[in-house]
Design a protein around this motif. Structure first.
Motif, PDB file in Angstrom:
ATOM      1  N   ARG A  26      -0.362  27.234  42.033  1.00 50.89           N
ATOM      2  CA  ARG A  26       1.075  26.923  41.635  1.00 50.89           C
ATOM      3  C   ARG A  26       1.114  25.326  41.579  1.00 50.89           C
ATOM      4  O   ARG A  26       1.873  24.853  40.618  1.00 50.89           O
ATOM      5  CB  ARG A  26       2.058  27.252  42.851  1.00 50.89           C
ATOM      6  CG  ARG A  26       2.107  28.733  42.762  1.00 50.89           C
ATOM      7  CD  ARG A  26       3.599  28.912  43.759  1.00 50.89           C
ATOM      8  NE  ARG A  26       4.924  28.581  43.299  1.00 50.89           N
ATOM      9  CZ  ARG A  26       5.687  27.692  43.626  1.00 50.89           C
ATOM     10  NH1 ARG A  26       5.685  27.300  44.759  1.00 50.89           N
ATOM     11  NH2 ARG A  26       6.870  27.453  42.787  1.00 50.89           N
TER      12      ARG A  26
ATOM     13  N   ARG B 145      -1.572  37.307  41.379  1.00 48.48           N
ATOM     14  CA  ARG B 145      -1.785  36.973  40.085  1.00 48.48           C
ATOM     15  C   ARG B 145      -0.375  37.478  39.340  1.00 48.48           C
ATOM     16  O   ARG B 145      -0.185  36.805  38.450  1.00 48.48           O
ATOM     17  CB  ARG B 145      -3.141  37.612  39.822  1.00 48.48           C
ATOM     18  CG  ARG B 145      -4.397  37.091  39.858  1.00 48.48           C
ATOM     19  CD  ARG B 145      -5.554  37.947  39.379  1.00 48.48           C
ATOM     20  NE  ARG B 145      -6.652  37.280  39.847  1.00 48.48           N
ATOM     21  CZ  ARG B 145      -7.947  37.627  39.812  1.00 48.48           C
ATOM     22  NH1 ARG B 145      -8.258  38.818  38.912  1.00 48.48           N
ATOM     23  NH2 ARG B 145      -9.002  37.206  40.216  1.00 48.48           N
ATOM     24  N   ALA B 146      -0.040  38.616  39.653  1.00 49.36           N
ATOM     25  CA  ALA B 146       0.997  39.077  39.069  1.00 49.36           C
ATOM     26  C   ALA B 146       2.527  38.106  39.333  1.00 49.36           C
ATOM     27  O   ALA B 146       3.362  37.933  38.431  1.00 49.36           O
ATOM     28  CB  ALA B 146       1.581  40.788  39.772  1.00 49.36           C
ATOM     29  N   ALA B 147       2.492  37.794  40.342  1.00 48.00           N
ATOM     30  CA  ALA B 147       3.587  36.641  40.667  1.00 48.00           C
ATOM     31  C   ALA B 147       3.327  35.549  40.002  1.00 48.00           C
ATOM     32  O   ALA B 147       4.388  34.780  39.480  1.00 48.00           O
ATOM     33  CB  ALA B 147       3.641  36.425  42.305  1.00 48.00           C
TER      34      ALA B 147
ATOM     35  N   GLU C  40       2.006  35.041  37.249  1.00 44.85           N
ATOM     36  CA  GLU C  40       1.943  35.452  35.446  1.00 44.85           C
ATOM     37  C   GLU C  40       3.406  35.293  35.256  1.00 44.85           C
ATOM     38  O   GLU C  40       3.909  34.549  34.311  1.00 44.85           O
ATOM     39  CB  GLU C  40       1.633  36.906  35.111  1.00 44.85           C
ATOM     40  CG  GLU C  40       0.099  37.204  35.209  1.00 44.85           C
ATOM     41  CD  GLU C  40      -0.381  36.302  34.093  1.00 44.85           C
ATOM     42  OE1 GLU C  40       0.130  36.151  33.060  1.00 44.85           O
ATOM     43  OE2 GLU C  40      -1.557  36.381  33.908  1.00 44.85           O
ATOM     44  N   ARG C  41       4.400  35.473  36.018  1.00 47.01           N
ATOM     45  CA  ARG C  41       5.593  35.565  36.057  1.00 47.01           C
ATOM     46  C   ARG C  41       6.132  33.837  36.033  1.00 47.01           C
ATOM     47  O   ARG C  41       7.025  33.406  35.038  1.00 47.01           O
ATOM     48  CB  ARG C  41       6.813  36.227  37.063  1.00 47.01           C
ATOM     49  CG  ARG C  41       6.358  37.730  36.883  1.00 47.01           C
ATOM     50  CD  ARG C  41       7.416  38.475  37.774  1.00 47.01           C
ATOM     51  NE  ARG C  41       7.220  38.393  39.054  1.00 47.01           N
ATOM     52  CZ  ARG C  41       6.458  38.968  39.808  1.00 47.01           C
ATOM     53  NH1 ARG C  41       5.761  40.082  39.321  1.00 47.01           N
ATOM     54  NH2 ARG C  41       5.949  38.759  40.988  1.00 47.01           N
ATOM     55  N   GLU C  42       5.641  33.062  36.856  1.00 45.65           N
ATOM     56  CA  GLU C  42       5.794  31.795  36.794  1.00 45.65           C
ATOM     57  C   GLU C  42       5.409  31.103  35.781  1.00 45.65           C
ATOM     58  O   GLU C  42       5.891  30.327  35.234  1.00 45.65           O
ATOM     59  CB  GLU C  42       5.213  31.049  38.155  1.00 45.65           C
ATOM     60  CG  GLU C  42       5.815  29.681  38.492  1.00 45.65           C
ATOM     61  CD  GLU C  42       5.529  29.381  39.724  1.00 45.65           C
ATOM     62  OE1 GLU C  42       5.682  28.058  39.954  1.00 45.65           O
ATOM     63  OE2 GLU C  42       5.440  30.276  40.827  1.00 45.65           O
ATOM     64  N   ARG C  43       3.985  31.548  35.331  1.00 40.88           N
ATOM     65  CA  ARG C  43       3.281  30.692  34.030  1.00 40.88           C
ATOM     66  C   ARG C  43       4.316  31.045  32.699  1.00 40.88           C
ATOM     67  O   ARG C  43       4.411  30.125  32.024  1.00 40.88           O
ATOM     68  CB  ARG C  43       2.128  31.535  33.790  1.00 40.88           C
ATOM     69  CG  ARG C  43       1.185  30.950  34.815  1.00 40.88           C
ATOM     70  CD  ARG C  43      -0.458  31.158  34.424  1.00 40.88           C
ATOM     71  NE  ARG C  43      -0.589  32.306  33.517  1.00 40.88           N
ATOM     72  CZ  ARG C  43      -1.939  32.696  33.426  1.00 40.88           C
ATOM     73  NH1 ARG C  43      -2.861  32.019  34.198  1.00 40.88           N
ATOM     74  NH2 ARG C  43      -2.323  33.372  32.445  1.00 40.88           N
ATOM     75  N   ALA C  44       4.806  32.139  32.816  1.00 45.88           N
ATOM     76  CA  ALA C  44       5.540  32.549  31.494  1.00 45.88           C
ATOM     77  C   ALA C  44       6.879  31.820  31.561  1.00 45.88           C
ATOM     78  O   ALA C  44       7.613  31.244  30.745  1.00 45.88           O
ATOM     79  CB  ALA C  44       6.068  34.166  31.561  1.00 45.88           C
ATOM     80  N   ARG C  45       7.432  31.710  32.846  1.00 46.02           N
ATOM     81  CA  ARG C  45       8.756  30.800  32.837  1.00 46.02           C
ATOM     82  C   ARG C  45       8.487  29.214  32.709  1.00 46.02           C
ATOM     83  O   ARG C  45       9.227  28.711  32.003  1.00 46.02           O
ATOM     84  CB  ARG C  45       9.493  30.925  34.337  1.00 46.02           C
ATOM     85  CG  ARG C  45      10.831  30.336  34.646  1.00 46.02           C
ATOM     86  CD  ARG C  45      11.341  30.443  36.084  1.00 46.02           C
ATOM     87  NE  ARG C  45      10.635  29.348  36.811  1.00 46.02           N
ATOM     88  CZ  ARG C  45       9.906  30.026  38.004  1.00 46.02           C
ATOM     89  NH1 ARG C  45       9.609  31.076  38.144  1.00 46.02           N
ATOM     90  NH2 ARG C  45       9.119  28.941  38.797  1.00 46.02           N
TER      91      ARG C  45
END
Length: 69
Positions: free
Chosen positions: A8, A48-50, A52-57
């Motif tokens: 992060r 990784r799933a969590a 991925e959402r943060e990367r998109a945001r």
């Protein structure tokens, strides 16, 4: 610092570096991406799933700032 927290931190640093110099790669970006790849390999599937959402945001936030500038 956990692996999740480390990733992060790197992710947010990457967003800041890219916001300072949009549209181009740099040695700093390359080094961050290499480190992020290494840390990514140590993450669990759920982490990784969590992230991925943060990367998109973060990608949307950086794109929005570029448009507003």
């Amino acid at each position: 610092m956990t692996v999740y927290d480390r990733y992060r931190t790197l992710l947010h640093k990457l967003a800041l570096v890219r916001a300072r110099a949009p549209g181009g790669e740099s040695p700093e970006v390359d080094a961050l991406l290499d480190t992020m790849d290494e840390v990514w390999d140590a993450l669990s599937a759920g982490e990784r799933a969590a992230l991925e959402r943060e990367r998109a945001r973060l990608a949307v936030a950086v794109d929005t700032r570029a448009v507003l500038a």
